[in-house]
Motif scaffolding. Structure first.
Motif, PDB file in Angstrom:
ATOM      1  N   GLU A  35      88.465  22.989  62.254  1.00  0.00           N
ATOM      2  CA  GLU A  35      89.508  23.603  63.066  1.00  0.00           C
ATOM      3  C   GLU A  35      90.587  22.594  63.461  1.00  0.00           C
ATOM      4  O   GLU A  35      91.772  22.914  63.472  1.00  0.00           O
ATOM      5  N   LEU A  36      90.174  21.377  63.773  1.00  0.00           N
ATOM      6  CA  LEU A  36      91.132  20.334  64.134  1.00  0.00           C
ATOM      7  C   LEU A  36      92.026  19.966  62.954  1.00  0.00           C
ATOM      8  O   LEU A  36      93.243  19.861  63.098  1.00  0.00           O
ATOM      9  N   THR A  37      91.458  19.799  61.775  1.00  0.00           N
ATOM     10  CA  THR A  37      92.280  19.457  60.616  1.00  0.00           C
ATOM     11  C   THR A  37      93.201  20.603  60.224  1.00  0.00           C
ATOM     12  O   THR A  37      94.303  20.371  59.746  1.00  0.00           O
ATOM     13  N   ASN A  38      92.769  21.831  60.425  1.00  0.00           N
ATOM     14  CA  ASN A  38      93.642  22.979  60.134  1.00  0.00           C
ATOM     15  C   ASN A  38      94.818  23.045  61.089  1.00  0.00           C
ATOM     16  O   ASN A  38      95.902  23.481  60.705  1.00  0.00           O
ATOM     17  N   ARG A  39      94.616  22.624  62.334  1.00  0.00           N
ATOM     18  CA  ARG A  39      95.721  22.624  63.294  1.00  0.00           C
ATOM     19  C   ARG A  39      96.730  21.529  62.990  1.00  0.00           C
ATOM     20  O   ARG A  39      97.923  21.714  63.161  1.00  0.00           O
ATOM     21  N   VAL A  40      96.258  20.373  62.524  1.00  0.00           N
ATOM     22  CA  VAL A  40      97.126  19.211  62.340  1.00  0.00           C
ATOM     23  C   VAL A  40      97.806  19.216  60.962  1.00  0.00           C
ATOM     24  O   VAL A  40      98.979  18.893  60.846  1.00  0.00           O
ATOM     25  N   PHE A  41      97.062  19.595  59.918  1.00  0.00           N
ATOM     26  CA  PHE A  41      97.581  19.517  58.548  1.00  0.00           C
ATOM     27  C   PHE A  41      97.785  20.908  57.969  1.00  0.00           C
ATOM     28  O   PHE A  41      97.195  21.878  58.416  1.00  0.00           O
ATOM     29  N   GLN A  42      98.621  20.961  56.917  1.00  0.00           N
ATOM     30  CA  GLN A  42      98.835  22.211  56.214  1.00  0.00           C
ATOM     31  C   GLN A  42      97.601  22.541  55.396  1.00  0.00           C
ATOM     32  O   GLN A  42      96.758  21.691  55.142  1.00  0.00           O
ATOM     33  N   ASN A  43      97.507  23.770  54.948  1.00  0.00           N
ATOM     34  CA  ASN A  43      96.317  24.245  54.254  1.00  0.00           C
ATOM     35  C   ASN A  43      96.021  23.465  52.975  1.00  0.00           C
ATOM     36  O   ASN A  43      94.866  23.274  52.625  1.00  0.00           O
ATOM     37  N   ASP A  44      97.047  23.004  52.256  1.00  0.00           N
ATOM     38  CA  ASP A  44      96.824  22.300  51.004  1.00  0.00           C
ATOM     39  C   ASP A  44      96.137  20.953  51.214  1.00  0.00           C
ATOM     40  O   ASP A  44      95.221  20.589  50.485  1.00  0.00           O
ATOM     41  N   SER A  45      96.566  20.205  52.201  1.00  0.00           N
ATOM     42  CA  SER A  45      96.000  18.879  52.417  1.00  0.00           C
ATOM     43  C   SER A  45      94.857  18.877  53.428  1.00  0.00           C
ATOM     44  O   SER A  45      94.164  17.875  53.565  1.00  0.00           O
ATOM     45  N   ALA A  46      94.632  19.981  54.119  1.00  0.00           N
ATOM     46  CA  ALA A  46      93.582  20.037  55.140  1.00  0.00           C
ATOM     47  C   ALA A  46      92.200  19.849  54.532  1.00  0.00           C
ATOM     48  O   ALA A  46      91.339  19.195  55.135  1.00  0.00           O
ATOM     49  N   THR A  47      91.989  20.382  53.343  1.00  0.00           N
ATOM     50  CA  THR A  47      90.683  20.257  52.708  1.00  0.00           C
ATOM     51  C   THR A  47      90.367  18.804  52.390  1.00  0.00           C
ATOM     52  O   THR A  47      89.261  18.327  52.680  1.00  0.00           O
ATOM     53  N   GLY A  48      91.292  18.087  51.814  1.00  0.00           N
ATOM     54  CA  GLY A  48      91.075  16.681  51.483  1.00  0.00           C
ATOM     55  C   GLY A  48      90.883  15.813  52.707  1.00  0.00           C
ATOM     56  O   GLY A  48      90.018  14.932  52.726  1.00  0.00           O
ATOM     57  N   VAL A  49      91.672  16.069  53.733  1.00  0.00           N
ATOM     58  CA  VAL A  49      91.540  15.297  54.975  1.00  0.00           C
ATOM     59  C   VAL A  49      90.198  15.597  55.627  1.00  0.00           C
ATOM     60  O   VAL A  49      89.515  14.689  56.112  1.00  0.00           O
ATOM     61  N   PHE A  50      89.799  16.861  55.631  1.00  0.00           N
ATOM     62  CA  PHE A  50      88.510  17.232  56.205  1.00  0.00           C
ATOM     63  C   PHE A  50      87.368  16.508  55.509  1.00  0.00           C
ATOM     64  O   PHE A  50      86.473  15.948  56.161  1.00  0.00           O
ATOM     65  N   LEU A  51      87.373  16.503  54.182  1.00  0.00           N
ATOM     66  CA  LEU A  51      86.289  15.849  53.438  1.00  0.00           C
ATOM     67  C   LEU A  51      86.291  14.347  53.668  1.00  0.00           C
ATOM     68  O   LEU A  51      85.231  13.732  53.838  1.00  0.00           O
ATOM     69  N   ALA A  52      87.469  13.727  53.688  1.00  0.00           N
ATOM     70  CA  ALA A  52      87.545  12.283  53.900  1.00  0.00           C
ATOM     71  C   ALA A  52      87.044  11.895  55.292  1.00  0.00           C
ATOM     72  O   ALA A  52      86.256  10.950  55.439  1.00  0.00           O
ATOM     73  N   VAL A  53      87.465  12.622  56.297  1.00  0.00           N
ATOM     74  CA  VAL A  53      87.030  12.322  57.667  1.00  0.00           C
ATOM     75  C   VAL A  53      85.543  12.609  57.832  1.00  0.00           C
ATOM     76  O   VAL A  53      84.825  11.865  58.510  1.00  0.00           O
ATOM     77  N   ASN A  54      85.055  13.646  57.191  1.00  0.00           N
ATOM     78  CA  ASN A  54      83.637  13.968  57.247  1.00  0.00           C
ATOM     79  C   ASN A  54      82.793  12.851  56.625  1.00  0.00           C
ATOM     80  O   ASN A  54      81.764  12.465  57.184  1.00  0.00           O
ATOM     81  N   ILE A  55      83.227  12.317  55.497  1.00  0.00           N
ATOM     82  CA  ILE A  55      82.518  11.206  54.855  1.00  0.00           C
ATOM     83  C   ILE A  55      82.526   9.983  55.759  1.00  0.00           C
ATOM     84  O   ILE A  55      81.498   9.319  55.944  1.00  0.00           O
ATOM     85  N   ILE A  56      83.670   9.681  56.346  1.00  0.00           N
ATOM     86  CA  ILE A  56      83.783   8.511  57.223  1.00  0.00           C
ATOM     87  C   ILE A  56      82.885   8.663  58.443  1.00  0.00           C
ATOM     88  O   ILE A  56      82.203   7.717  58.846  1.00  0.00           O
ATOM     89  N   CYS A  57      82.854   9.835  59.034  1.00  0.00           N
ATOM     90  CA  CYS A  57      82.024  10.055  60.225  1.00  0.00           C
ATOM     91  C   CYS A  57      80.537   9.926  59.908  1.00  0.00           C
ATOM     92  O   CYS A  57      79.794   9.278  60.656  1.00  0.00           O
ATOM     93  N   TRP A  58      80.093  10.522  58.815  1.00  0.00           N
ATOM     94  CA  TRP A  58      78.681  10.412  58.445  1.00  0.00           C
ATOM     95  C   TRP A  58      78.309   8.971  58.102  1.00  0.00           C
ATOM     96  O   TRP A  58      77.228   8.500  58.480  1.00  0.00           O
ATOM     97  N   SER A  59      79.192   8.268  57.399  1.00  0.00           N
ATOM     98  CA  SER A  59      78.912   6.873  57.050  1.00  0.00           C
ATOM     99  C   SER A  59      78.858   5.992  58.294  1.00  0.00           C
ATOM    100  O   SER A  59      77.967   5.143  58.426  1.00  0.00           O
ATOM    101  N   ALA A  60      79.781   6.192  59.210  1.00  0.00           N
ATOM    102  CA  ALA A  60      79.796   5.396  60.439  1.00  0.00           C
ATOM    103  C   ALA A  60      78.556   5.675  61.280  1.00  0.00           C
ATOM    104  O   ALA A  60      77.953   4.747  61.841  1.00  0.00           O
ATOM    105  N   ALA A  61      78.148   6.927  61.364  1.00  0.00           N
ATOM    106  CA  ALA A  61      76.949   7.265  62.137  1.00  0.00           C
ATOM    107  C   ALA A  61      75.704   6.629  61.524  1.00  0.00           C
ATOM    108  O   ALA A  61      74.856   6.091  62.248  1.00  0.00           O
ATOM    109  N   ALA A  62      75.594   6.661  60.202  1.00  0.00           N
ATOM    110  CA  ALA A  62      74.437   6.050  59.549  1.00  0.00           C
ATOM    111  C   ALA A  62      74.455   4.533  59.702  1.00  0.00           C
ATOM    112  O   ALA A  62      73.398   3.913  59.890  1.00  0.00           O
TER     113      ALA A  62
END
Length: 80
Positions: free
Chosen positions: A6-33
């Motif tokens: 929801e946050l990435t959809n508010r900040v970015f357009q629909n085309d780039s929101a998917t890529g930003v979501f996946l990149a941030v998701n990878i970074i968050c999981w890696s940082a947590a681990a």
């Protein structure tokens, strides 16, 4: 993941929101681990410097498996 999407959809357009979501998701999981691995080493009394490469490798795998593939599955379920 839903809040992140929801946050990435508010900040970015629909085309780039998917890529930003996946990149941030990878970074968050890696940082947590990575943080959990460091905490485990400190709690068990093991040398952090001795196991640093193993912790980083595990964090990268967690980021790819849960962040990338989990994010893709999340997007497939919510976009259909």
């Amino acid at each position: 993941m839903k809040r992140l999407w929801e946050l990435t959809n508010r900040v970015f357009q629909n085309d780039s929101a998917t890529g930003v979501f996946l990149a941030v998701n990878i970074i968050c999981w890696s940082a947590a681990a990575l943080i959990m691995g460091l905490i485990f080493c400190i709690a068990s009394g093991a040398s952090v410097w001795m196991y640093a490469t193993s912790i980083m490798c595990a964090a990268i795998y967690v980021g790819i498996i849960f962040g990338l593939f989990g994010g893709i599955i999340f997007l497939m379920r919510n976009r259909a």
